[in-house]
Design a protein around this motif. Structure first.
Motif, mmCIF file in Angstrom:
data_model
loop_
_atom_site.group_PDB
_atom_site.id
_atom_site.type_symbol
_atom_site.label_atom_id
_atom_site.label_comp_id
_atom_site.label_asym_id
_atom_site.label_seq_id
_atom_site.Cartn_x
_atom_site.Cartn_y
_atom_site.Cartn_z
ATOM 1 N N MET A 1 0.840 -1.186 0.000
ATOM 2 C CA MET A 1 0.000 0.000 0.000
ATOM 3 C C MET A 1 0.883 1.247 0.000
ATOM 4 O O MET A 1 1.814 1.350 0.772
ATOM 5 C CB MET A 1 -0.899 -0.015 1.233
ATOM 6 C CG MET A 1 -1.877 1.108 1.272
ATOM 7 S SD MET A 1 -3.147 0.791 2.498
ATOM 8 C CE MET A 1 -2.767 2.056 3.658
ATOM 9 N N ARG A 2 0.569 2.169 -0.871
ATOM 10 C CA ARG A 2 1.341 3.407 -0.974
ATOM 11 C C ARG A 2 0.947 4.381 0.122
ATOM 12 O O ARG A 2 -0.212 4.485 0.492
ATOM 13 C CB ARG A 2 1.097 4.065 -2.316
ATOM 14 C CG ARG A 2 1.777 3.355 -3.427
ATOM 15 C CD ARG A 2 1.681 4.183 -4.657
ATOM 16 N NE ARG A 2 2.801 3.841 -5.511
ATOM 17 C CZ ARG A 2 2.883 4.197 -6.755
ATOM 18 N NH1 ARG A 2 1.945 4.909 -7.302
ATOM 19 N NH2 ARG A 2 3.923 3.849 -7.457
ATOM 20 N N LYS A 3 1.948 5.129 0.576
ATOM 21 C CA LYS A 3 1.724 6.165 1.573
ATOM 22 C C LYS A 3 1.028 7.348 0.913
ATOM 23 O O LYS A 3 1.252 7.645 -0.260
ATOM 24 C CB LYS A 3 3.065 6.605 2.140
ATOM 25 C CG LYS A 3 2.961 7.555 3.311
ATOM 26 C CD LYS A 3 4.309 8.077 3.747
ATOM 27 C CE LYS A 3 5.031 7.098 4.605
ATOM 28 N NZ LYS A 3 6.207 7.693 5.255
ATOM 29 N N ASN A 4 0.187 8.012 1.656
ATOM 30 C CA ASN A 4 -0.464 9.231 1.204
ATOM 31 C C ASN A 4 0.614 10.190 0.684
ATOM 32 O O ASN A 4 1.613 10.432 1.368
ATOM 33 C CB ASN A 4 -1.212 9.839 2.394
ATOM 34 C CG ASN A 4 -1.814 11.183 2.104
ATOM 35 O OD1 ASN A 4 -1.138 12.097 1.650
ATOM 36 N ND2 ASN A 4 -3.079 11.316 2.414
ATOM 37 N N PRO A 5 0.455 10.747 -0.514
ATOM 38 C CA PRO A 5 1.490 11.622 -1.079
ATOM 39 C C PRO A 5 1.804 12.831 -0.199
ATOM 40 O O PRO A 5 2.959 13.232 -0.083
ATOM 41 C CB PRO A 5 0.907 12.071 -2.418
ATOM 42 C CG PRO A 5 -0.161 11.103 -2.741
ATOM 43 C CD PRO A 5 -0.649 10.543 -1.445
ATOM 44 N N GLN A 6 0.799 13.407 0.413
ATOM 45 C CA GLN A 6 1.033 14.559 1.277
ATOM 46 C C GLN A 6 1.863 14.148 2.495
ATOM 47 O O GLN A 6 2.750 14.888 2.921
ATOM 48 C CB GLN A 6 -0.300 15.177 1.712
ATOM 49 C CG GLN A 6 -1.029 15.870 0.580
ATOM 50 C CD GLN A 6 -2.443 16.230 0.945
ATOM 51 O OE1 GLN A 6 -3.340 15.962 0.174
ATOM 52 N NE2 GLN A 6 -2.672 16.819 2.092
ATOM 53 N N LYS A 7 1.589 12.977 3.042
ATOM 54 C CA LYS A 7 2.339 12.481 4.198
ATOM 55 C C LYS A 7 3.775 12.152 3.796
ATOM 56 O O LYS A 7 4.714 12.479 4.526
ATOM 57 C CB LYS A 7 1.632 11.248 4.785
ATOM 58 C CG LYS A 7 2.340 10.625 5.951
ATOM 59 C CD LYS A 7 2.305 11.523 7.159
ATOM 60 C CE LYS A 7 2.916 10.797 8.356
ATOM 61 N NZ LYS A 7 3.789 11.645 9.143
ATOM 62 N N ALA A 8 3.960 11.516 2.646
ATOM 63 C CA ALA A 8 5.302 11.180 2.170
ATOM 64 C C ALA A 8 6.126 12.448 1.951
ATOM 65 O O ALA A 8 7.299 12.515 2.323
ATOM 66 C CB ALA A 8 5.215 10.369 0.875
ATOM 67 N N PHE A 9 5.501 13.467 1.357
ATOM 68 C CA PHE A 9 6.186 14.745 1.143
ATOM 69 C C PHE A 9 6.561 15.365 2.482
ATOM 70 O O PHE A 9 7.688 15.826 2.680
ATOM 71 C CB PHE A 9 5.295 15.690 0.340
ATOM 72 C CG PHE A 9 5.942 17.005 0.047
ATOM 73 C CD1 PHE A 9 6.738 17.168 -1.062
ATOM 74 C CD2 PHE A 9 5.755 18.090 0.900
ATOM 75 C CE1 PHE A 9 7.357 18.385 -1.325
ATOM 76 C CE2 PHE A 9 6.364 19.310 0.644
ATOM 77 C CZ PHE A 9 7.161 19.450 -0.486
ATOM 78 N N GLY A 10 5.627 15.387 3.399
ATOM 79 C CA GLY A 10 5.878 15.963 4.715
ATOM 80 C C GLY A 10 6.980 15.241 5.460
ATOM 81 O O GLY A 10 7.804 15.873 6.140
ATOM 82 N N ASP A 11 7.014 13.917 5.341
ATOM 83 C CA ASP A 11 8.083 13.141 5.983
ATOM 84 C C ASP A 11 9.438 13.526 5.406
ATOM 85 O O ASP A 11 10.432 13.633 6.137
ATOM 86 C CB ASP A 11 7.843 11.640 5.800
ATOM 87 C CG ASP A 11 6.687 11.114 6.629
ATOM 88 O OD1 ASP A 11 6.220 11.819 7.548
ATOM 89 O OD2 ASP A 11 6.247 9.977 6.349
ATOM 90 N N ARG A 12 9.495 13.746 4.086
ATOM 91 C CA ARG A 12 10.757 14.138 3.451
ATOM 92 C C ARG A 12 11.195 15.511 3.954
ATOM 93 O O ARG A 12 12.359 15.720 4.273
ATOM 94 C CB ARG A 12 10.592 14.151 1.928
ATOM 95 C CG ARG A 12 11.787 14.637 1.118
ATOM 96 C CD ARG A 12 13.057 13.812 1.246
ATOM 97 N NE ARG A 12 12.946 12.464 0.770
ATOM 98 C CZ ARG A 12 13.364 12.026 -0.398
ATOM 99 N NH1 ARG A 12 13.932 12.851 -1.242
ATOM 100 N NH2 ARG A 12 13.229 10.758 -0.707
ATOM 101 N N VAL A 13 10.260 16.440 4.049
ATOM 102 C CA VAL A 13 10.591 17.775 4.556
ATOM 103 C C VAL A 13 11.098 17.674 5.992
ATOM 104 O O VAL A 13 12.127 18.262 6.335
ATOM 105 C CB VAL A 13 9.375 18.734 4.464
ATOM 106 C CG1 VAL A 13 9.645 20.037 5.203
ATOM 107 C CG2 VAL A 13 9.011 19.009 3.008
ATOM 108 N N ARG A 14 10.401 16.917 6.834
ATOM 109 C CA ARG A 14 10.811 16.765 8.232
ATOM 110 C C ARG A 14 12.212 16.151 8.332
ATOM 111 O O ARG A 14 13.053 16.637 9.099
ATOM 112 C CB ARG A 14 9.824 15.901 9.001
ATOM 113 C CG ARG A 14 10.235 15.698 10.475
ATOM 114 C CD ARG A 14 9.290 14.802 11.240
ATOM 115 N NE ARG A 14 8.013 15.471 11.403
ATOM 116 C CZ ARG A 14 6.855 15.013 10.939
ATOM 117 N NH1 ARG A 14 6.797 13.868 10.279
ATOM 118 N NH2 ARG A 14 5.742 15.684 11.139
ATOM 119 N N ASP A 15 12.462 15.103 7.562
ATOM 120 C CA ASP A 15 13.777 14.452 7.598
ATOM 121 C C ASP A 15 14.890 15.423 7.206
ATOM 122 O O ASP A 15 15.926 15.489 7.871
ATOM 123 C CB ASP A 15 13.810 13.233 6.677
ATOM 124 C CG ASP A 15 12.955 12.081 7.172
ATOM 125 O OD1 ASP A 15 12.546 12.081 8.360
ATOM 126 O OD2 ASP A 15 12.672 11.173 6.365
#
Length: 72
Positions: A1-15
């Motif tokens: 299952m793919r992660k929500n695109p907004q969540k994936a983007f946010g995780d990248r920004v946070r990292d």
């Protein structure tokens, strides 16, 4: 299952923000965005605009495409 695109983007920004040893407040200050907006982006609660993707990428010292790689 793919992660929500907004969540994936946010995780990248946070990292990237944490790698740069920046607080949300400092990233907001550098980028000219509001701290609560940065927090909402990181939590995947905002459908971020292209302009703000560019602003955040410049503030984090990466290409906009690098932020988007996480959602491919």
């Amino acid at each position: 299952m793919r992660k929500n695109p907004q969540k994936a983007f946010g995780d990248r920004v946070r990292d990237l923000r944490k790698q740069a040893n920046l607080s949300q407040e400092k990233l907001a200050e550098i980028s000219g965005l509001h701290r609560t907006y940065v927090g909402a982006v990181e939590r995947g609660e905002r459908n971020i605009s292209l302009l703000n993707i560019i602003v955040l990428s410049r503030s984090l010292g990466v290409r906009p495409s690098y932020l988007l790689e996480s959602i491919e």
